[in-house]
Design a protein around this motif. Structure first.
Motif, short mmCIF file in Angstrom:
data_model
loop_
_atom_site.label_atom_id
_atom_site.label_comp_id
_atom_site.label_asym_id
_atom_site.label_seq_id
_atom_site.Cartn_x
_atom_site.Cartn_y
_atom_site.Cartn_z
N THR A 8 0.76 -1.15 -0.11
CA THR A 8 -0.02 0.28 -0.12
C THR A 8 0.68 1.08 0.41
OG1 THR A 8 0.15 0.36 2.41
CG2 THR A 8 -2.26 -1.28 1.63
N HIS A 50 -4.73 8.92 2.97
CA HIS A 50 -6.24 8.75 3.69
C HIS A 50 -5.61 7.75 4.98
CE1 HIS A 50 -6.21 5.14 1.81
NE2 HIS A 50 -7.30 4.51 2.37
N ASP A 54 -4.40 0.47 6.72
CA ASP A 54 -2.92 0.22 6.41
C ASP A 54 -2.17 1.53 5.72
OD1 ASP A 54 -5.68 0.88 4.74
OD2 ASP A 54 -4.76 -0.32 3.01
N HIS A 55 -2.83 2.08 5.56
CA HIS A 55 -1.95 3.73 5.48
C HIS A 55 -1.05 4.91 6.11
CE1 HIS A 55 -3.48 2.55 1.07
NE2 HIS A 55 -4.24 2.21 1.95
N ASP A 155 -6.71 4.18 -3.65
CA ASP A 155 -6.90 3.14 -3.12
C ASP A 155 -8.70 2.85 -3.70
OD1 ASP A 155 -8.34 3.55 -0.43
OD2 ASP A 155 -7.15 1.85 0.49
N HIS A 215 -2.01 -2.63 -4.00
CA HIS A 215 -3.05 -2.94 -3.13
C HIS A 215 -4.59 -4.40 -4.03
CE1 HIS A 215 -6.01 -1.89 -0.45
NE2 HIS A 215 -5.40 -0.62 -0.67
ZN LIG Z 1 -5.67 0.29 1.91
#
Ligand SMILES: [Zn+2]
Length: 251
Positions: A8, A50, A54-55, A155, A215
């Motif tokens: 990611t 965002h 996972d980011h 994503d 992703h």
């Molecule tokens: Zn994501």
């Protein structure tokens, strides 16, 4: 959710500019940067798309490492209002006051708005709202000094409102949650994701030359590159890349 890959986040780098986009979900980001020989002191900018786990959670570890770094110039950390607010909130609850104060010498939080452009020497970064229906999310378009462009859509699937920004990009980074042929297994559309075929169709319509798919789900990592490339190429005439973790794409 994936457990076997970290796909990611990425670094964009040329001779004079290094940009980190997102940071994955944990302190693996610090190992990955080491393995890629990217020192935190050499980063020119950091952009967070965002607030999903996972980011953004890896960004906390990047901040933690920055406190200890030899960096002398503050690192610009770009994000929309919710990203900056969320990161500051997590940091304020997980860092000691002294660490937080030390961090303020190493970073400068830069809240950006839809369409805003910032410049790093001859590199232009344009941030744009991807109009996610889940969580506010921005993508970024990077224009290199020679005019070459790379657009990262974040994503979630592309929205036509961003046509003007991303059309004819030389490079397009697009999520591809699964193969179109597996859509009944993973239900990508129900969770606001698209397939390799959808991404290929989009890239063809937008007239881009290079498509990077990332992703994805992680159940078929060994064959993912071949399968996803093959499906996207059936509808896209440009070049397709499906990078594994730590893979570099040269251009
Ligand atoms: Zn994501």
């Amino acid at each position: 959710m994936v457990k076997k890959c970290y796909n990611t986040c990425f670094v964009l780098q040329d001779e004079t500019f290094t940009l980190l986009v997102d940071a994955g979900g944990g302190n693996t980001i610090l190992n990955r940067l080491d393995e890629a020989n990217v020192d935190l002191s050499q980063l020119d900018a950091f952009f967070i798309t965002h607030t999903h786990t996972d980011h953004i959670l890896g960004a906390v570890w990047v901040m933690r490492a920055l406190v200890m770094s030899q960096r002398t110039q503050p690192l610009p950390v770009y994000g929309h209002d919710e990203v900056i607010k969320t990161l500051q909130l997590i940091l304020s609850h997980t860092f000691t006051p002294g660490m937080y104060q030390a961090l303020m010498q190493k970073v400068v939080f830069c809240e950006v708005t839809d369409g805003q452009k910032v410049y790093h020497r001859d590199h232009e970064l344009q941030f744009f709202d991807i109009h996610s229906s889940k969580t506010k999310q921005f993508g970024v378009k990077l224009t290199f000094p020679d005019g070459e462009t790379l657009s990262c859509l974040g994503d979630e699937p592309y929205q036509p409102v961003n046509h003007e920004v991303v059309v004819h990009s030389d490079w397009l980074m697009c999520e591809a949650f699964c193969l179109y042929r597996d859509r009944e297994i993973y239900h990508p559309y129900q969770i606001h994701h698209s397939t390799a075929k959808d991404a290929g169709t989009l890239a063809e319509q937008l007239g881009v030359s290079h498509l990077v798919l990332y992703h994805t789900e992680d159940t078929q990592l060994a064959s993912r590159k071949a399968l996803y490339t093959d499906e996207a190429k059936q509808v896209f005439s440009g070049k397709v890349y499906v990078p594994d973790d730590m893979e570099s794409i040269e251009w």
